[in-house]
Design a protein around this motif. Structure first.
Motif, PDB file in Angstrom:
ATOM      1  N   ALA A   1       0.834  -1.327  -0.023  1.00 22.57           N
ATOM      2  CA  ALA A   1      -0.074  -0.071   0.073  1.00 22.57           C
ATOM      3  C   ALA A   1       0.893   1.280  -0.074  1.00 22.57           C
ATOM      4  O   ALA A   1       1.990   1.252   0.487  1.00 22.57           O
ATOM      5  CB  ALA A   1      -1.062  -0.060   1.198  1.00 22.57           C
ATOM      6  N   HIS A   2       0.413   2.173  -0.866  1.00 26.26           N
ATOM      7  CA  HIS A   2       1.050   3.513  -0.809  1.00 26.26           C
ATOM      8  C   HIS A   2       0.762   4.383   0.448  1.00 26.26           C
ATOM      9  O   HIS A   2      -0.189   4.032   1.166  1.00 26.26           O
ATOM     10  CB  HIS A   2       0.772   4.172  -2.181  1.00 26.26           C
ATOM     11  CG  HIS A   2       1.865   5.218  -2.694  1.00 26.26           C
ATOM     12  ND1 HIS A   2       3.095   4.980  -2.422  1.00 26.26           N
ATOM     13  CD2 HIS A   2       1.584   6.259  -3.410  1.00 26.26           C
ATOM     14  CE1 HIS A   2       3.803   5.867  -3.023  1.00 26.26           C
ATOM     15  NE2 HIS A   2       2.999   6.668  -3.669  1.00 26.26           N
ATOM     16  N   TRP A   3       1.469   5.380   0.729  1.00 21.67           N
ATOM     17  CA  TRP A   3       1.310   6.155   1.981  1.00 21.67           C
ATOM     18  C   TRP A   3      -0.130   6.433   2.303  1.00 21.67           C
ATOM     19  O   TRP A   3      -0.695   6.205   3.411  1.00 21.67           O
ATOM     20  CB  TRP A   3       2.195   7.458   2.143  1.00 21.67           C
ATOM     21  CG  TRP A   3       2.216   8.405   1.302  1.00 21.67           C
ATOM     22  CD1 TRP A   3       2.808   8.430   0.150  1.00 21.67           C
ATOM     23  CD2 TRP A   3       1.257   9.395   1.431  1.00 21.67           C
ATOM     24  NE1 TRP A   3       2.477   9.652  -0.459  1.00 21.67           N
ATOM     25  CE2 TRP A   3       1.478  10.279   0.375  1.00 21.67           C
ATOM     26  CE3 TRP A   3       0.147   9.857   2.490  1.00 21.67           C
ATOM     27  CZ2 TRP A   3       0.891  11.596   0.222  1.00 21.67           C
ATOM     28  CZ3 TRP A   3      -0.289  11.078   2.233  1.00 21.67           C
ATOM     29  CH2 TRP A   3      -0.038  12.080   1.211  1.00 21.67           C
ATOM     30  N   PRO A   4      -0.986   7.024   1.300  1.00 18.83           N
ATOM     31  CA  PRO A   4      -2.251   7.318   1.504  1.00 18.83           C
ATOM     32  C   PRO A   4      -3.334   6.440   1.724  1.00 18.83           C
ATOM     33  O   PRO A   4      -4.473   6.621   2.101  1.00 18.83           O
ATOM     34  CB  PRO A   4      -2.755   8.231   0.334  1.00 18.83           C
ATOM     35  CG  PRO A   4      -1.655   8.304  -0.365  1.00 18.83           C
ATOM     36  CD  PRO A   4      -0.721   7.312  -0.332  1.00 18.83           C
TER      37      PRO A   4
ATOM     38  N   ILE B   1       6.309  13.337  16.150  1.00 15.64           N
ATOM     39  CA  ILE B   1       5.528  12.398  15.689  1.00 15.64           C
ATOM     40  C   ILE B   1       4.078  12.903  15.159  1.00 15.64           C
ATOM     41  O   ILE B   1       3.341  13.541  15.684  1.00 15.64           O
ATOM     42  CB  ILE B   1       5.361  11.425  16.507  1.00 15.64           C
ATOM     43  CG1 ILE B   1       6.967  10.794  17.051  1.00 15.64           C
ATOM     44  CG2 ILE B   1       4.702   9.941  16.368  1.00 15.64           C
ATOM     45  CD1 ILE B   1       6.658   9.857  18.395  1.00 15.64           C
ATOM     46  N   THR B   2       3.774  12.427  13.885  1.00 11.42           N
ATOM     47  CA  THR B   2       2.911  12.944  13.263  1.00 11.42           C
ATOM     48  C   THR B   2       1.880  11.861  12.798  1.00 11.42           C
ATOM     49  O   THR B   2       2.492  10.787  12.197  1.00 11.42           O
ATOM     50  CB  THR B   2       2.958  13.752  11.948  1.00 11.42           C
ATOM     51  OG1 THR B   2       3.554  15.020  12.515  1.00 11.42           O
ATOM     52  CG2 THR B   2       1.850  14.240  11.280  1.00 11.42           C
ATOM     53  N   TYR B   3       0.378  11.707  13.038  1.00 13.12           N
ATOM     54  CA  TYR B   3      -0.314  10.411  12.711  1.00 13.12           C
ATOM     55  C   TYR B   3      -0.793  10.919  11.225  1.00 13.12           C
ATOM     56  O   TYR B   3      -1.345  11.870  10.678  1.00 13.12           O
ATOM     57  CB  TYR B   3      -1.470  10.493  13.310  1.00 13.12           C
ATOM     58  CG  TYR B   3      -2.585   9.751  13.047  1.00 13.12           C
ATOM     59  CD1 TYR B   3      -2.508   8.204  13.235  1.00 13.12           C
ATOM     60  CD2 TYR B   3      -3.763   9.985  12.573  1.00 13.12           C
ATOM     61  CE1 TYR B   3      -3.609   7.338  12.748  1.00 13.12           C
ATOM     62  CE2 TYR B   3      -4.803   9.081  12.230  1.00 13.12           C
ATOM     63  CZ  TYR B   3      -4.556   8.054  12.147  1.00 13.12           C
ATOM     64  OH  TYR B   3      -5.787   6.975  11.808  1.00 13.12           O
ATOM     65  N   LEU B   4      -0.463   9.827  10.273  1.00 13.06           N
ATOM     66  CA  LEU B   4      -1.207   9.916   9.076  1.00 13.06           C
ATOM     67  C   LEU B   4      -2.430   8.981   9.020  1.00 13.06           C
ATOM     68  O   LEU B   4      -2.085   7.760   9.056  1.00 13.06           O
ATOM     69  CB  LEU B   4      -0.087   9.236   7.991  1.00 13.06           C
ATOM     70  CG  LEU B   4       1.256  10.116   7.557  1.00 13.06           C
ATOM     71  CD1 LEU B   4       1.993  10.202   8.984  1.00 13.06           C
ATOM     72  CD2 LEU B   4       1.964   9.671   6.296  1.00 13.06           C
ATOM     73  N   PRO B   5      -3.509   9.491   8.690  1.00 10.49           N
ATOM     74  CA  PRO B   5      -4.730   8.648   8.409  1.00 10.49           C
ATOM     75  C   PRO B   5      -4.585   8.061   7.067  1.00 10.49           C
ATOM     76  O   PRO B   5      -4.082   8.474   6.009  1.00 10.49           O
ATOM     77  CB  PRO B   5      -5.576   9.623   8.419  1.00 10.49           C
ATOM     78  CG  PRO B   5      -5.253  10.897   8.166  1.00 10.49           C
ATOM     79  CD  PRO B   5      -3.882  10.779   8.555  1.00 10.49           C
ATOM     80  N   LYS B   6      -5.427   7.029   7.045  1.00 11.93           N
ATOM     81  CA  LYS B   6      -5.558   6.167   5.800  1.00 11.93           C
ATOM     82  C   LYS B   6      -6.992   6.980   5.136  1.00 11.93           C
ATOM     83  O   LYS B   6      -7.775   7.563   5.396  1.00 11.93           O
ATOM     84  CB  LYS B   6      -6.276   4.804   6.221  1.00 11.93           C
ATOM     85  CG  LYS B   6      -6.562   4.136   4.696  1.00 11.93           C
ATOM     86  CD  LYS B   6      -7.209   2.817   4.837  1.00 11.93           C
ATOM     87  CE  LYS B   6      -7.493   1.942   3.713  1.00 11.93           C
ATOM     88  NZ  LYS B   6      -8.000   0.553   3.786  1.00 11.93           N
ATOM     89  N   LEU B   7      -6.375   7.411   3.939  1.00  9.60           N
ATOM     90  CA  LEU B   7      -7.258   8.268   2.961  1.00  9.60           C
ATOM     91  C   LEU B   7      -8.182   7.659   1.748  1.00  9.60           C
ATOM     92  O   LEU B   7      -9.077   7.954   1.463  1.00  9.60           O
ATOM     93  CB  LEU B   7      -6.374   9.442   2.423  1.00  9.60           C
ATOM     94  CG  LEU B   7      -5.634  10.213   3.246  1.00  9.60           C
ATOM     95  CD1 LEU B   7      -4.852  11.372   2.529  1.00  9.60           C
ATOM     96  CD2 LEU B   7      -6.475  11.073   4.289  1.00  9.60           C
ATOM     97  N   LEU B   8      -7.451   6.500   1.325  1.00 10.01           N
ATOM     98  CA  LEU B   8      -8.220   5.606   0.408  1.00 10.01           C
ATOM     99  C   LEU B   8      -7.806   4.126   0.346  1.00 10.01           C
ATOM    100  O   LEU B   8      -6.837   4.020   1.041  1.00 10.01           O
ATOM    101  CB  LEU B   8      -8.038   6.306  -1.000  1.00 10.01           C
ATOM    102  CG  LEU B   8      -6.782   6.476  -1.397  1.00 10.01           C
ATOM    103  CD1 LEU B   8      -6.626   6.375  -3.079  1.00 10.01           C
ATOM    104  CD2 LEU B   8      -5.854   7.307  -1.096  1.00 10.01           C
TER     105      LEU B   8
END
Length: 648
Positions: free
Chosen positions: A389-392, A405-412
């Motif tokens: 899976a790619h980052w988004p 530290i930053t949270y990255l949500p799943k976008l798609l």
């Protein structure tokens, strides 16, 4: 989009199910480990993985497979900085933060074209200078006159490879002009007298001659640095990618220790990370000598603590550091390493001396490539290609240059059958028989396990949770749930060393591993261009990004172009002792005579002669094991326009 497998090298890759691909890979790994031992396998990751991805693979490899052969492309990126911070300050991790940009009144940018490589940060520097142009000054140290150098009050166009001479000469000038903080040195450092004697050994005239600049420029730079109440040094690959990269980093830190400009707002030695989660990778133990929480595999107490956290017997983790990035490829070449699993990176383009990398991958018994993109130069060598899976398309966290530290949500959702990297690692662990230890419901459950394991360490994030991160990013250390995070390190001027003092460390000059001579008279240095990222697996697919620079090129000084019979846009062959690059020339006085520049983004898949890393050197820093990608001896000659060449 789907797993691909070939059981013989002369066969094409064919679509397989996840079960088929992982069962086949697990059986091959088991067979190799049974026959040759766990150190016959290696994993090579990336500073673009999420922290949770790093953690799962690190746990699997070091805890359950029984080898420390897990390294990443951060070894090519930030290893010299990490080594220098640990040696001088007692721990990895930049002491400052981005907020210091708005407070600093001197920026020393060394070995970084910040305008192109960290453009958002550069805009903040430009804004700060516009706000107070009389008080805020910028020093740029770079052989080339880049976009970054255009804003400099003082540009030092030193010869490539002479950074250490310049920095030590600046320290000597600080001493001569009484611009040091004797109280800070006396109360908070060790090793000063030895450093002082060493710095004073070279006259400024001698240093200037080696650097290829006027002595007055060194004196002016030192005076500007020493008189600035809040100097902020920033550097990147130009300092790191060198056989003396750790020494260069230490020399920058020495300037700040000598002036007491560390641990306070607006100043300090601040490395600019080259990848989005290179910091997070080091925190989870994502280098061959590390364990989670900046623990080390060579430390028995660290090994026992991590083994306990992973539910393993105390002796489960091997006590010797594993193979670093370049050593993994050496191991493939000489047969010590039989299988390599490559995750989210493209070493068939990014490694120095690509002939060596190609031989290594071709000789491997098994190559697994886990990526979002295929084909790449690396997946062309793969026996198994696993779609990630790619980052988004996944959730998780990353740590940036200021320890935030930053949270990255799943976008798609992912296309096809692509899975998050951590999920692929967990499924592989299950195929190996370790399922109960990798039964993670989601990324958050991985983070919960990891954060608890950091408690009491220098990188303590036990007070950080997804719940908190969904509201706001946080900087470590953050040891309690109510803790606000730590903006700057060493504010109390106490360092995590045995005596609580920062260490001055000798940084004697060592020339680059390969010096120009009569046969190869020119220096090649490499770097990034504005519109491309790493090896172009992603950005190279965007027509708008390719429009400005659709092909690789060679920057050449007019004198060197004339000597080779070259004119603007002519085709040239650049040859080193290792290989050949073919490209059009751009003739410019922005680069000094005797030096050429080429961007490194293109690989052989785009054209056999397109790769700058056909030419570069595999020599390593003995401490950080980072290769000398910024310096290679080459020669130029004019050639006819290739038949396949696009129009000018």
């Amino acid at each position: 989009m789907h797993p691909l497998v070939r059981r013989h090298r002369d066969e094409p890759l064919k679509r397989a199910s996840w079960d088929e691909a992982l069962d086949y890979t697990a059986s091959r790994f088991k067979e190799i480990i049974e026959r040759h031992g766990p150190d016959a396998v290696a994993f090579y990751g990336s500073g673009q993985l999420l922290t949770e991805d790093y953690y799962v693979f690190n746990k699997l490899v070091k805890g359950f497979l029984g080898t420390n052969n897990f390294d990443t492309n951060s070894r090519l990126c930030m290893a010299s900085t990490a080594a220098a911070y640990a040696r001088a300050l007692g721990s990895d991790g930049p002491p400052g933060c981005y907020a210091d940009i708005e407070l600093a009144n001197l920026f020393m940018l060394l070995g970084t074209n910040t305008a192109w490589c960290h453009p958002i940060l550069f805009r903040r520097i430009e804004k700060r200078k516009r706000q107070d142009p009389a008080d805020v000054k910028v020093i740029v140290v770079d052989p080339r006159r880049t976009r970054t150098a255009e804003v400099a009050d003082l540009h030092l166009p030193i010869r490539p490879g002479t950074d250490l001479i310049l920095l030590n000469a600046m320290l000597a000038e600080l001493i001569r002009n009484e611009l040091i903080d004797r109280k800070f040195i006396r109360e908070h450092t060790s090793g000063w007298e030895e450093i002082r004697h060493s710095a004073m050994a070279w006259p400024i005239e001698r240093s200037a001659a080696v650097c290829g600049i006027a002595p007055s420029l060194i004196s002016e730079a030192a005076t500007m640095f020493g008189r600035a109440p809040r100097p902020l040094s920033m550097w990147s690959m130009g300092a790191n990618q060198s056989t003396s990269g750790t020494q260069k980093n230490l020399a920058i830190i020495n300037l700040h220790l000598a002036t007491g400009t560390i641990g306070r707002p607006g100043c300090g030695p601040f490395s600019l990370t080259g990848q989005p989660n290179a910091m997070g990778g080091r925190e989870t133990g994502g280098l061959a000598h590390l364990l989670p929480g900046y623990r080390r595999v060579s430390n028995e107490g660290d090994r026992i603590a991590v083994a306990r956290g992973w539910g393993l017997r105390p002796a489960a983790i091997a006590p010797e550091p594993g193979l670093s990035a370049l050593e993994i490829f050496d191991g493939l070449t000489d047969g010590r390493v039989k299988a390599v699993w490559i995750i989210c990176t493209n070493p068939a383009v990014s490694m120095p001396n690509l002939d060596h990398a190609a031989r290594a991958l071709a000789k491997a018994d098994l190559v697994v490539a886990q990526d979002s993109f295929h084909p790449t130069d690396t997946t062309m060598y793969a026996d198994v290609v696993l779609p990630a899976a790619h980052w988004p398309e996944k959730e998780g966290v990353m740590t940036n240059s200021e320890r935030r530290i930053t949270y990255l949500p799943k976008l798609l959702d992912s296309p096809g059958e692509a899975l998050p990297d951590w999920k692929i690692g967990a499924l592989f662990a299950q195929a190996l028989g370790y399922g109960e230890n990798f039964d993670y419901a989601n990324a958050e459950s991985i983070f919960e396990e990891y954060r608890k394991l950091t408690a009491g360490t220098l990188v303590d994030i036990s007070g950080i949770s997804y719940g908190r991160l969904r509201k706001s990013p946080l900087q470590w250390p953050c040891p309690e749930e109510e803790h606000p995070g730590t903006e700057r390190l060493y504010g109390d001027q106490t360092f995590p060393t045995p005596d609580g003092r920062a260490r001055f460390i000798l940084t004697g000059y060592q020339p680059p591993a390969e010096i120009p001579d009569a046969e190869y008279p020119l220096i090649l240095t490499t770097g990034r261009i504005r519109n491309q990222w790493h090896t172009m697996t992603r950005t190279g697919k965007a027509a708008a990004l390719l429009k400005d620079t659709p092909e690789p090129y060679l920057e050449v000084h007019p004198e060197d172009a004339a000597a080779a019979g070259l004119q603007e846009h002519d085709w040239a062959e650049a040859r080193s002792r290792r290989g050949v690059m073919v490209a059009r020339v751009r003739i410019t006085k922005a680069i000094p005579s005797g030096t050429c520049f080429a961007p490194f983004h293109w690989g052989r898949l785009s054209g056999e002669g397109n790769a700058a890393n056909n030419l570069t050197n595999r020599a390593m820093d003995p401490i950080s094991k980072q290769p000398e990608l910024k310096f290679a001896a080459i020669k130029l000659r004019a050639i006819p326009t290739p038949a396949s060449a696009p129009p000018k």
